[in-house]
Design an enzyme around this catalytic site. Structure first.
Site, mmCIF file in Angstrom:
data_model
loop_
_atom_site.group_PDB
_atom_site.id
_atom_site.type_symbol
_atom_site.label_atom_id
_atom_site.label_comp_id
_atom_site.label_asym_id
_atom_site.label_seq_id
_atom_site.Cartn_x
_atom_site.Cartn_y
_atom_site.Cartn_z
ATOM 1 N N ALA A 154 57.505 29.267 -11.932
ATOM 2 C CA ALA A 154 56.525 29.757 -10.951
ATOM 3 C C ALA A 154 55.984 31.115 -11.367
ATOM 4 O O ALA A 154 56.698 31.935 -11.933
ATOM 5 C CB ALA A 154 57.178 29.849 -9.582
ATOM 6 N N LYS B 234 37.876 19.012 -10.808
ATOM 7 C CA LYS B 234 36.568 18.795 -11.457
ATOM 8 C C LYS B 234 36.764 18.161 -12.822
ATOM 9 O O LYS B 234 37.610 18.616 -13.598
ATOM 10 C CB LYS B 234 35.856 20.140 -11.613
ATOM 11 C CG LYS B 234 34.446 20.011 -12.141
ATOM 12 C CD LYS B 234 34.049 21.134 -13.089
ATOM 13 C CE LYS B 234 34.474 20.844 -14.497
ATOM 14 N NZ LYS B 234 34.006 21.821 -15.479
ATOM 15 N N ARG C 9 0.881 13.734 7.387
ATOM 16 C CA ARG C 9 1.599 14.010 8.633
ATOM 17 C C ARG C 9 3.095 14.275 8.423
ATOM 18 O O ARG C 9 3.779 14.781 9.305
ATOM 19 C CB ARG C 9 1.398 12.841 9.626
ATOM 20 C CG ARG C 9 -0.025 12.762 10.171
ATOM 21 C CD ARG C 9 -0.331 11.430 10.818
ATOM 22 N NE ARG C 9 -0.653 10.392 9.826
ATOM 23 C CZ ARG C 9 -0.974 9.143 10.126
ATOM 24 N NH1 ARG C 9 -0.998 8.747 11.382
ATOM 25 N NH2 ARG C 9 -1.259 8.263 9.169
ATOM 26 N N GLY D 253 -3.261 0.860 15.324
ATOM 27 C CA GLY D 253 -4.476 0.104 15.590
ATOM 28 C C GLY D 253 -4.202 -0.890 16.717
ATOM 29 O O GLY D 253 -3.138 -1.499 16.765
ATOM 30 N N LEU E 33 0.834 -1.206 0.000
ATOM 31 C CA LEU E 33 0.000 0.000 0.000
ATOM 32 C C LEU E 33 0.866 1.252 0.000
ATOM 33 O O LEU E 33 1.635 1.481 0.940
ATOM 34 C CB LEU E 33 -0.918 0.005 1.222
ATOM 35 C CG LEU E 33 -1.789 -1.245 1.389
ATOM 36 C CD1 LEU E 33 -2.726 -1.072 2.571
ATOM 37 C CD2 LEU E 33 -2.564 -1.546 0.114
HETATM 38 C C1 UD1 Z 1 -2.364 1.821 9.531
HETATM 39 C C2 UD1 Z 1 -3.437 0.874 10.087
HETATM 40 C C3 UD1 Z 1 -3.179 0.646 11.571
HETATM 41 C C4 UD1 Z 1 -1.777 0.136 11.806
HETATM 42 C C5 UD1 Z 1 -0.736 1.050 11.128
HETATM 43 C C6 UD1 Z 1 0.627 0.406 11.143
HETATM 44 C C7 UD1 Z 1 -5.530 1.107 8.874
HETATM 45 C C8 UD1 Z 1 -6.871 1.732 8.856
HETATM 46 N N1 UD1 Z 1 -4.737 1.458 9.886
HETATM 47 O O1 UD1 Z 1 -2.513 3.095 10.151
HETATM 48 O O2 UD1 Z 1 -4.120 -0.307 12.070
HETATM 49 O O3 UD1 Z 1 -1.519 0.046 13.184
HETATM 50 O O4 UD1 Z 1 -1.071 1.280 9.752
HETATM 51 O O5 UD1 Z 1 1.623 1.245 10.643
HETATM 52 O O6 UD1 Z 1 -5.224 0.303 8.024
HETATM 53 N N2 UD1 Z 1 -2.791 3.911 1.942
HETATM 54 C C9 UD1 Z 1 -3.250 3.755 0.647
HETATM 55 N N3 UD1 Z 1 -4.506 4.174 0.341
HETATM 56 C C10 UD1 Z 1 -5.345 4.711 1.250
HETATM 57 C C11 UD1 Z 1 -4.872 4.858 2.581
HETATM 58 C C12 UD1 Z 1 -3.597 4.454 2.892
HETATM 59 O O7 UD1 Z 1 -2.526 3.240 -0.208
HETATM 60 O O8 UD1 Z 1 -6.478 5.046 0.878
HETATM 61 C C13 UD1 Z 1 -1.425 3.467 2.271
HETATM 62 C C14 UD1 Z 1 -0.514 4.578 2.746
HETATM 63 O O9 UD1 Z 1 0.203 5.137 1.654
HETATM 64 C C15 UD1 Z 1 0.416 3.852 3.711
HETATM 65 C C16 UD1 Z 1 -0.410 2.675 4.200
HETATM 66 O O10 UD1 Z 1 -1.504 2.546 3.326
HETATM 67 O O11 UD1 Z 1 1.579 3.354 3.067
HETATM 68 C C17 UD1 Z 1 -0.937 2.892 5.624
HETATM 69 O O12 UD1 Z 1 -1.652 4.115 5.672
HETATM 70 P P1 UD1 Z 1 -1.410 5.140 6.844
HETATM 71 O O13 UD1 Z 1 -2.213 6.358 6.566
HETATM 72 O O14 UD1 Z 1 0.011 5.295 7.127
HETATM 73 O O15 UD1 Z 1 -2.138 4.359 8.047
HETATM 74 P P2 UD1 Z 1 -1.792 4.445 9.586
HETATM 75 O O16 UD1 Z 1 -2.526 5.592 10.184
HETATM 76 O O17 UD1 Z 1 -0.341 4.376 9.817
HETATM 77 MG MG MG Z 2 1.304 4.484 8.588
#
Ligand code: UD1
Ligand code: MG
Length: 457
Positions: free
Chosen positions: A423, A351, A16, A140, A9
């Site tokens: 020189a 360089k 943030r 989570g 993902l």
């Molecule tokens: C998420 C988990 C949380 C876990 C944590 C661990 C969920 C709802 N929460 O929270 O339970 O403890 O990771 O690090 O899953 N992303 C997408 N598409 C989206 C949303 C997110 O591709 O629509 C990707 C982000 O780019 C990221 C990853 O999913 O790489 C996780 O998303 P992020 O927003 O970091 O979730 P957390 O708040 O960290």
């Molecule tokens: Mg995360």
């Protein structure tokens, strides 16, 4: 072994991070976070790897080009929604699907393998990788029932005060039965604090349908650190750095002060090389054996031979031979090739030049766009005058030439083999081999000048 698929993902913006750069592209020890994840996943040799891209899709795809396939998530509606985008590719497949986040750069293939083994052995249809943290904030939480079975995962923002006390957290890394994953995903709603489709909800859905769900507790929680902001980014870099240092030290490299040494993940270093404090070695740098690097030296994308010493200097995109001495306070700029046994001393800038074997540029010189032969001695303060304000020109200094101090070599110009430059000369014409070129006004001494001056006044 059944089919094994991986979904990474990486579509989120990473709000943030407060950055122009998409979160998963932030480097950790010289490599984008998501690339760390993909590289580790490649080590488990799955049948397919799909990376879900959205924000910064073009840049993320470019970075990972050739390493995996991509699916596009147009709107970032949550991690569950992100996984669902892979349905056209995986929906009808049987097998095991691993879901990992692109923001967990410290995750190792060994841990993922252990998770997959546990998943298979337990017969679970979904397994979450968990960790117990002193400070579980932001993650989570794993809610278990009276018998210790995983009941559900609750996000920080949806958790009750009681649930927030739970120290076992979800790493966001899961193993699923592929068909059940995509079936359950269709049932996930966005009825939560963030109005998002949460992937973790698949666990409680499968549970309610009577499928076995499991958790695998990781030994080293540092590995699943999810980088959501710059504080976590620094933390991840620190842990990654320690891993890199340990690898080199175990391979026979001495690192005097690991706390003050910064080595990118793809750097190679030979045995018995000593790295002194304040050294930064970046990019695709390869350093040979028995070298001394630092203190206070930065080397970027360079190849360095054996037994070379580089102190208090900056060397970028260049090749440095063996038994070379560089520094203190030298600057070797891109496209330079320094042959074996060369000495480049203090306050020297080089360089886009070649410096031949056993030649010396010991002090206060600028050598740019030059080809220097072997056994050449370039005196203190020599300048190659390579630029006329419009174009760059080349200086050629042939073998065994001797350039006197404070000389300007106005390019294009050639100093022949064995020639001497007196020189203080400003050389504008080629100097034949073995000749002496003097290009400065002749000294005139006016006798008794001071006495006469005083008499006049
Ligand atoms: C998420 C988990 C949380 C876990 C944590 C661990 C969920 C709802 N929460 O929270 O339970 O403890 O990771 O690090 O899953 N992303 C997408 N598409 C989206 C949303 C997110 O591709 O629509 C990707 C982000 O780019 C990221 C990853 O999913 O790489 C996780 O998303 P992020 O927003 O970091 O979730 P957390 O708040 O960290
Ligand atoms: Mg995360």
């Amino acid at each position: 072994m059944s089919n094994r698929f991986v979904i990474i993902l990486a579509a989120g913006q990473g709000t943030r991070m407060k950055s122009k750069l998409y979160k998963v592209l932030h480097p950790v020890c010289g490599k984008a976070m998501v690339e760390h994840v993909v590289d580790e996943m490649l080590r488990i040799e799955p049948d397919r790897i799909y990376t879900v891209v959205g924000h910064g899709a073009v840049q993320v795809k470019e970075r990972l080009d050739g390493k995996c396939e991509f699916v596009f998530q147009e709107e970032q509606l949550g991690t569950g929604h992100a996984v669902l985008q892979a349905k056209p590719h995986l929906g009808d497949k049987t097998g095991m699907t691993l879901v990992v986040c692109g923001d967990t750069p410290l995750l190792r293939a060994e841990t993922v393998k252990a998770l997959m083994d546990h998943h298979e052995e337990s017969g679970a249809k979904a397994t979450v990788l968990t960790a117990k943290l002193e400070d579980p904030k932001g993650y989570g939480r794993i809610v278990r029932n009276g018998e210790g079975m995983v009941e559900k995962i609750v996000e920080e923002k949806d958790a009750t005060e009681e649930e927030k006390q739970i120290r076992e957290i979800s790493s966001g890394i899961f193993c699923f039965d592929n068909s059940l994953l995509f079936q359950a995903l269709e049932k996930v709603t966005n009825d939560n604090a963030q109005r998002e489709y949460y992937l973790p909800d698949v666990l409680s859905i499968l549970r309610k349908e009577g499928h076995p769900v499991s958790a695998f507790l990781i030994g080293d929680p540092a590995e699943i650190l999810g980088v959501n902001d710059r504080v976590a980014l620094a933390e991840a870099q620190k842990i990654m750095r320690r891993r890199i240092h340990e690898k080199h030290m175990k391979n026979g490299v001495t690192i005097i002060d690991p706390e003050n040494t910064y080595i990118d993940c793809d750097v190679e270093i030979g045995r018995d090389t000593v790295i002194y404090p304040g050294t930064v070695i970046r990019g695709k740098t390869k350093i040979g054996e028995d070298c001394e690097i630092g203190p206070n030296t930065e080397i970027v994308n360079c190849e360095v031979g054996d037994a070379t010493v580089i102190k208090h200097s900056l060397v970028t995109d260049s090749q440095v031979g063996s038994s070379v001495q560089i520094g203190p306070f030298a600057h070797i700029r891109p496209e330079t090739k320094v042959d074996d046994e060369v000495r480049i001393g203090n306050f020297v800038e080089v360089k886009k030049s070649f410096i031949g074997k056993h030649s010396k540029v010991s002090h206060l010189s600028y050598i740019g766009d030059a080809e220097v032969g072997k056994d050449v001695n370039i005196g203190c303060g020599t300048i190659t005058v390579n630029y006329n304000g419009v174009k760059k020109f080349k200086t050629i200094i042939e073998d065994e030439a001797f350039i006197g101090c404070n000389s300007n070599l106005v390019a294009p110009v050639t100093i022949g083999k064995g020639a001497y430059v007196a020189a203080g000369s400003t050389i504008t014409k080629d100097v034949p081999g073995n000749a002496l070129a003097i290009a400065r006004s002749r000294q005139e001494n006016k006798e008794n000048y001071v006495e006469k001056l005083k008499l006049k006044n």
